[in-house]
Design a protein around this motif. Sequence first.
Motif, PDB file in Angstrom:
ATOM      1  N   TYR A 180     -32.960 -45.856 -53.403  1.00 29.76           N
ATOM      2  CA  TYR A 180     -34.156 -46.883 -53.744  1.00 29.76           C
ATOM      3  C   TYR A 180     -35.633 -45.777 -54.029  1.00 29.76           C
ATOM      4  O   TYR A 180     -35.482 -44.809 -53.238  1.00 29.76           O
ATOM      5  CB  TYR A 180     -34.614 -47.576 -52.580  1.00 29.76           C
ATOM      6  N   HIS A 181     -35.981 -45.996 -55.125  1.00 28.08           N
ATOM      7  CA  HIS A 181     -37.212 -45.370 -55.653  1.00 28.08           C
ATOM      8  C   HIS A 181     -38.421 -46.374 -55.739  1.00 28.08           C
ATOM      9  O   HIS A 181     -38.417 -47.604 -56.415  1.00 28.08           O
ATOM     10  CB  HIS A 181     -36.943 -44.578 -56.861  1.00 28.08           C
ATOM     11  N   PHE A 182     -39.671 -45.905 -55.360  1.00 32.83           N
ATOM     12  CA  PHE A 182     -40.914 -46.739 -55.547  1.00 32.83           C
ATOM     13  C   PHE A 182     -42.023 -45.674 -55.901  1.00 32.83           C
ATOM     14  O   PHE A 182     -42.586 -44.847 -55.454  1.00 32.83           O
ATOM     15  CB  PHE A 182     -41.495 -47.254 -54.225  1.00 32.83           C
ATOM     16  N   LYS A 183     -42.140 -45.990 -57.425  1.00 30.10           N
ATOM     17  CA  LYS A 183     -43.015 -44.814 -58.208  1.00 30.10           C
ATOM     18  C   LYS A 183     -44.550 -45.712 -58.332  1.00 30.10           C
ATOM     19  O   LYS A 183     -44.778 -46.703 -58.777  1.00 30.10           O
ATOM     20  CB  LYS A 183     -42.669 -44.784 -59.547  1.00 30.10           C
ATOM     21  N   THR A 184     -45.468 -45.023 -57.536  1.00 27.63           N
ATOM     22  CA  THR A 184     -46.735 -45.543 -57.585  1.00 27.63           C
ATOM     23  C   THR A 184     -47.518 -45.657 -58.981  1.00 27.63           C
ATOM     24  O   THR A 184     -47.254 -44.667 -59.884  1.00 27.63           O
ATOM     25  CB  THR A 184     -47.690 -44.580 -56.833  1.00 27.63           C
ATOM     26  N   ASP A 185     -47.907 -46.797 -59.212  1.00 30.57           N
ATOM     27  CA  ASP A 185     -48.536 -46.990 -60.386  1.00 30.57           C
ATOM     28  C   ASP A 185     -50.031 -46.361 -60.590  1.00 30.57           C
ATOM     29  O   ASP A 185     -50.688 -46.314 -61.581  1.00 30.57           O
ATOM     30  CB  ASP A 185     -48.553 -48.488 -60.899  1.00 30.57           C
ATOM     31  N   GLN A 186     -50.504 -46.197 -59.377  1.00 29.43           N
ATOM     32  CA  GLN A 186     -51.695 -45.366 -59.301  1.00 29.43           C
ATOM     33  C   GLN A 186     -51.933 -44.169 -59.584  1.00 29.43           C
ATOM     34  O   GLN A 186     -52.887 -43.526 -59.762  1.00 29.43           O
ATOM     35  CB  GLN A 186     -52.533 -45.703 -57.792  1.00 29.43           C
ATOM     36  N   GLY A 187     -50.812 -43.546 -59.681  1.00 28.83           N
ATOM     37  CA  GLY A 187     -50.438 -42.256 -60.045  1.00 28.83           C
ATOM     38  C   GLY A 187     -50.630 -41.090 -58.876  1.00 28.83           C
ATOM     39  O   GLY A 187     -51.232 -41.667 -57.788  1.00 28.83           O
ATOM     40  N   ILE A 188     -50.194 -40.146 -58.779  1.00 32.50           N
ATOM     41  CA  ILE A 188     -49.935 -39.205 -57.771  1.00 32.50           C
ATOM     42  C   ILE A 188     -51.244 -38.502 -57.732  1.00 32.50           C
ATOM     43  O   ILE A 188     -51.638 -37.768 -58.381  1.00 32.50           O
ATOM     44  CB  ILE A 188     -48.808 -38.202 -57.916  1.00 32.50           C
ATOM     45  N   LYS A 189     -51.649 -38.583 -56.327  1.00 38.92           N
ATOM     46  CA  LYS A 189     -53.130 -37.654 -56.013  1.00 38.92           C
ATOM     47  C   LYS A 189     -52.663 -37.249 -54.595  1.00 38.92           C
ATOM     48  O   LYS A 189     -52.280 -37.971 -53.455  1.00 38.92           O
ATOM     49  CB  LYS A 189     -54.237 -38.696 -56.112  1.00 38.92           C
ATOM     50  N   ASN A 190     -53.031 -35.920 -54.522  1.00 37.03           N
ATOM     51  CA  ASN A 190     -52.840 -35.136 -53.334  1.00 37.03           C
ATOM     52  C   ASN A 190     -53.937 -34.303 -52.705  1.00 37.03           C
ATOM     53  O   ASN A 190     -55.088 -34.201 -53.925  1.00 37.03           O
ATOM     54  CB  ASN A 190     -51.696 -34.229 -53.564  1.00 37.03           C
ATOM     55  N   LEU A 191     -54.023 -33.903 -51.653  1.00 38.92           N
ATOM     56  CA  LEU A 191     -54.972 -33.222 -50.990  1.00 38.92           C
ATOM     57  C   LEU A 191     -54.646 -31.598 -50.660  1.00 38.92           C
ATOM     58  O   LEU A 191     -53.558 -31.369 -50.290  1.00 38.92           O
ATOM     59  CB  LEU A 191     -55.499 -33.504 -49.872  1.00 38.92           C
ATOM     60  N   THR A 192     -55.519 -30.724 -51.199  1.00 41.58           N
ATOM     61  CA  THR A 192     -55.358 -29.276 -50.640  1.00 41.58           C
ATOM     62  C   THR A 192     -55.381 -29.283 -49.220  1.00 41.58           C
ATOM     63  O   THR A 192     -55.909 -30.173 -48.627  1.00 41.58           O
ATOM     64  CB  THR A 192     -56.279 -28.436 -51.352  1.00 41.58           C
ATOM     65  N   ALA A 193     -54.833 -28.159 -48.523  1.00 42.80           N
ATOM     66  CA  ALA A 193     -55.207 -28.069 -47.147  1.00 42.80           C
ATOM     67  C   ALA A 193     -56.392 -27.917 -46.580  1.00 42.80           C
ATOM     68  O   ALA A 193     -56.622 -28.542 -45.605  1.00 42.80           O
ATOM     69  CB  ALA A 193     -54.241 -26.798 -46.663  1.00 42.80           C
ATOM     70  N   GLU A 194     -57.154 -27.276 -47.427  1.00 41.09           N
ATOM     71  CA  GLU A 194     -58.791 -27.153 -47.321  1.00 41.09           C
ATOM     72  C   GLU A 194     -59.358 -28.350 -47.341  1.00 41.09           C
ATOM     73  O   GLU A 194     -60.174 -28.875 -46.252  1.00 41.09           O
ATOM     74  CB  GLU A 194     -59.395 -26.284 -48.178  1.00 41.09           C
TER      75      GLU A 194
END
Length: 489
Positions: A219-233
């Motif tokens: 199973y795969h669930f692909k976000t429709d909001q788009g991928i957003k990530n945080l840097t470590a800092e």
Amino acid sequence: MVQEAHVTQGPLTTEAGTPVADNQNSEAAGIGGPVLVQDQLLLEKLAHFNRERIPERVVHARGAGAYGTFTVTADVTPYTRAAFLSGIGKQTEVFLRFSTVAGNLGAADAVRDPRGFALKFYTEEGNYDLVGNNTPVFFIKDAIKFPDFIHTQKRDPYTGSTEADNVWDFWSLSPESTHQVTWLFGDRGIPASYRHMDGFGSHTFQWSNAAGEAFWVKYHFKTDQGIKNLTAEAAARLAGEDPDSHQRDLRQAIERGEYPTWTVGVQIMPVAEAATYRFNPFDLTKVWPHADYPVVEIGKLELNRNPENVFAEVEQSIFSPAHFVPGIGPSPDKMLQGRLFAYGDAHRYRVGINADHLPVNRPHATVARTNSRDGYLYDGRHGGAKNYEPNSFGGPFQTDRPLWSATAVSGATGGHPAPVHAEDDDFVQAGNLYRLMSEDEKERLIANLAGFISKVSRDDIVERAIDNFRRADGDYGKRLEVAVQALRG
């Protein structure tokens, strides 16, 4: 027995329903005198307060959840007879709990850690739980190693702190973890929110159709909001400024009417192809490349309603990979096989033997009919009905139709390692993932790994850890070695 709705208007009462005359002053032996044990309201309130917390989850303790719907968008009846997947447009109520893995209940959300993605479908054939993560793979391939792995992520018995020595000692001695570690220390290791990350069932599962034909699926669930990530800092700042960032973001988005959605897809492998596939299809440290088995869209997931009470509906929610429905079942994945027992056992200990009776856990589209009785918090729902099967008093009866198709097995019993397929090793997919990254992504990955490995006190553990990445890709290992040496002086 009729369960009455909780009434919030009218006189305050005790748990037994007795009106409370004074909720401001405890009873005392005269003005300024000692408190009396006869004040049952005082004792009831303090006793209940002392028991407001149930044992937190050993893993996935820190979480948030929401209700929503799953809507079928494609015909999958050639592959499964599951009723909730039986027609385009069919809609099923769901509850989704997100979580971090290693942190305790009071930990911050914005940390480098896999995210749990536990989904309960309230289907007309009973609840179906799909208990996955935001990564398609995991650190280990056999559940017998899970307690050891988690112990390395938790507090050391002597120092009381999480220790880099423990983490990297285990990972370096478990090279199968190299793929997941590469995922975790890459850009997707710290999602910006629960709404901006993908989800995966991670394991391989079985689908079977009305004719009894079986298929292996992921199973795969692909976000429709788009991928957003945080840097470590950025994550370190956010974790300190707003430890509840992910939980708050999810709740407020739903309150605004900005309902998060995911496009749901599956990879489908005919059972006959599993034995000769180039990777072991039941190895949780491996993916099925999309070029081999493309993701086929099957539905849309939407979250559109917040829980009314976080403790009752998020903290007491339970999920078990063993909760299947007709047409869906397990695979020989040894991590999944261990989880089929472990999750239910954890909830029986943590929430209680009747945890399935709670509103968030019980079936919503059908009624549970069991012969289980009594135990802690049993509500008497069965009345005087017989508690055995078979019986001639109109009790529930077996269907004589298995939920899933049989899986062929052979050979002697024993502690067997997982079968090795043509291209199986512990490093090939980690190397492939590294080579897919852009130069900027590689630099951040190296910096994240080096920052953690440099905290290890023993040179032999450092070298062993770096060697695993070197075996995945020469450039990967070389750059990591230089970065670690620079930090360790």
